[in-house]
Structures are given as structure tokens and as C-alpha cells.
Design a protein around this motif. Structure first.
Motif, short mmCIF file in Angstrom:
data_model
loop_
_atom_site.label_atom_id
_atom_site.label_comp_id
_atom_site.label_asym_id
_atom_site.label_seq_id
_atom_site.Cartn_x
_atom_site.Cartn_y
_atom_site.Cartn_z
N THR A 22 0.67 -1.30 0.01
CA THR A 22 -0.07 0.00 -0.07
C THR A 22 0.77 1.35 -0.02
N TRP A 23 2.23 1.10 0.14
CA TRP A 23 3.13 2.46 0.28
C TRP A 23 2.90 3.30 -0.98
N HIS A 24 2.71 2.85 -2.03
CA HIS A 24 2.45 3.79 -3.18
C HIS A 24 1.34 4.82 -3.02
N HIS A 25 0.34 4.44 -2.33
CA HIS A 25 -0.66 5.40 -1.76
C HIS A 25 -0.39 6.39 -0.83
N GLY A 26 0.65 6.12 -0.42
CA GLY A 26 1.33 7.33 0.67
C GLY A 26 1.04 6.35 2.18
N LEU A 27 1.85 7.40 3.12
CA LEU A 27 1.95 6.67 4.47
C LEU A 27 0.57 6.37 5.19
N MET A 28 -0.43 7.14 4.88
CA MET A 28 -1.54 6.77 5.64
C MET A 28 -2.25 5.69 5.30
N GLU A 65 -0.73 2.61 7.09
CA GLU A 65 -1.02 3.00 8.57
C GLU A 65 -1.18 1.84 9.67
N SER A 66 -2.21 1.10 8.87
CA SER A 66 -2.47 -0.15 9.94
C SER A 66 -1.64 -0.97 10.01
N ALA A 67 -0.91 -1.32 8.93
CA ALA A 67 0.24 -2.43 8.96
C ALA A 67 1.26 -1.98 9.90
N LEU A 68 1.63 -0.43 9.53
CA LEU A 68 2.67 0.15 10.45
C LEU A 68 2.63 -0.08 12.07
N MET A 69 1.37 0.39 12.10
CA MET A 69 0.82 0.24 13.79
C MET A 69 1.09 -1.33 14.21
#
Length: 175
Positions: free
Chosen positions: A110-116, A119-123
Motif C-alpha cells: 500500500t506504500w505507493h498510496h502514501g504513508l496513511m 498506517e494499519s500495517a505499520l501500527m
């Protein structure tokens, strides 16, 4: 202050805070471990309104994870296993490593859509890393067992193992 030194870690907590910390760790583990377990079983079995195994594998092929059957199954198994280990507080650093590696791959998608968008995966990865450092708490299957591990070194080991597993997976995706 109570000080407990076992298995290469120590805890210094004011009297009366132990229960609150342990309940907090239980809530964190059950919530995030449960979410991971649910996502994994959605992929593998279609539980919790998931699409099931075949559509998951087709989706993984479309995302560039070839063969989709292998990587879709791997993702479902990792989410189910890592989530279960965190939820139960069993082999917590290993469960955290599995969660971290899986969530790095999820964030990559999902990174190509931006940080947000990631967000769920990073959290979830951050929570897994935190649990590897803090340990699962008293209300866990690890508590008081010879294999119980926690601390900065175990957190670093979980993070390293998760990153290495993610890089290996992504290397196969990118070739």
C-alpha cells in the motif's frame, strides 16, 4: 520498589502498578493479536467475512507475489500464527517477528498510496515490536516459563528477524 531479575531482564515497577501494566499488555495483545488472527483466517478460510483462500491467491498474483498460491497461503499462515502467538502471549518475540515481517510486506503493497494507506500495517508492526521488548505480561502463556523472553535485545532480535524475513519475501516478489 520491587526488582525482579530473571532470564536476562529486570523490571523496576512501583508497588501497585504491576497489575495495571499486565492488564494493559493483555488488552494490547488480545486486540492486535486478534486482529492479525482474523485477517489470516479471512485469507485462508473466509472467516470473519473474508474472501477465502482462492480469491486471496488470485489477489496475490495480481499484486506481483508470484506464485500467488504460495505467497497468499504464506501471508494467511503468518497472520494466523503470528496473531495467535501474540494473542496468547506465547513465544512472544517469535510471534512479534512473524507479525513484523508480515506487516512490512503489507505496508509495501500500500506504500505507493502514501504513508496513511500503510498506517494499519505499520501500527501492528510497532505494537509487535513493543510487545517483544515489554514482554506479554503476567496474563500470558509465556509468564514464568523457562522460555519467557523480553527486553531490548529480544525486541531487536524480533525486529531483525522480521525485517530479514520481509526482505527475503520481497526479493522473491521483485525478481
Amino acid at each position: 520498589m520491587a526488582t525482579n531479575v530473571t532470564y536476562g531482564h529486570s523490571t523496576d515497577r512501583a508497588e501497585g502498578t504491576d497489575s495495571a501494566v499486565d492488564v494493559g499488555l493483555l488488552v494490547l495483545r488480545v486486540f492486535f493479536g486478534g486482529l492479525m488472527f482474523m485477517h489470516g483466517t479471512q485469507k485462508l478460510f473466509g472467516w470473519f467475512h473474508g474472501v477465502g483462500w482462492h480469491p486471496t491467491t488470485v489477489s496475490f498474483d495480481k499484486l506481483g507475489y508470484h506464485p500467488g498460491k504460495f505467497f497468499g497461503t504464506l501471508a494467511g499462515l503468518c497472520e494466523t500464527t503470528g496473531g495467535s502467538l501474540l494473542l496468547l502471549g506465547l513465544l512472544t518475540p517469535l510471534g512479534a517477528a512473524v507479525a513484523i515481517g508480515t506487516m512490512i510486506n503489507a505496508a509495501n503493497v500500500t506504500w505507493h498510496h502514501g504513508l496513511m494507506a500503510s498506517e494499519s500495517a505499520l501500527m501492528i508492526a510497532a505494537v509487535a515490536f513493543t510487545l517483544a521488548i515489554a514482554g506479554p505480561g503476567r496474563f500470558s502463556l509465556d509468564h514464568g516459563r523457562p522460555w519467557e523472553r523480553r527486553g531490548v535485545l529480544w525486541g531487536a532480535a524480533a525486529l531483525t528477524l522480521g525485517v530479514v524475513a520481509a526482505v527475503i519475501t520481497l526479493a522473491f516478489k521483485w525478481r
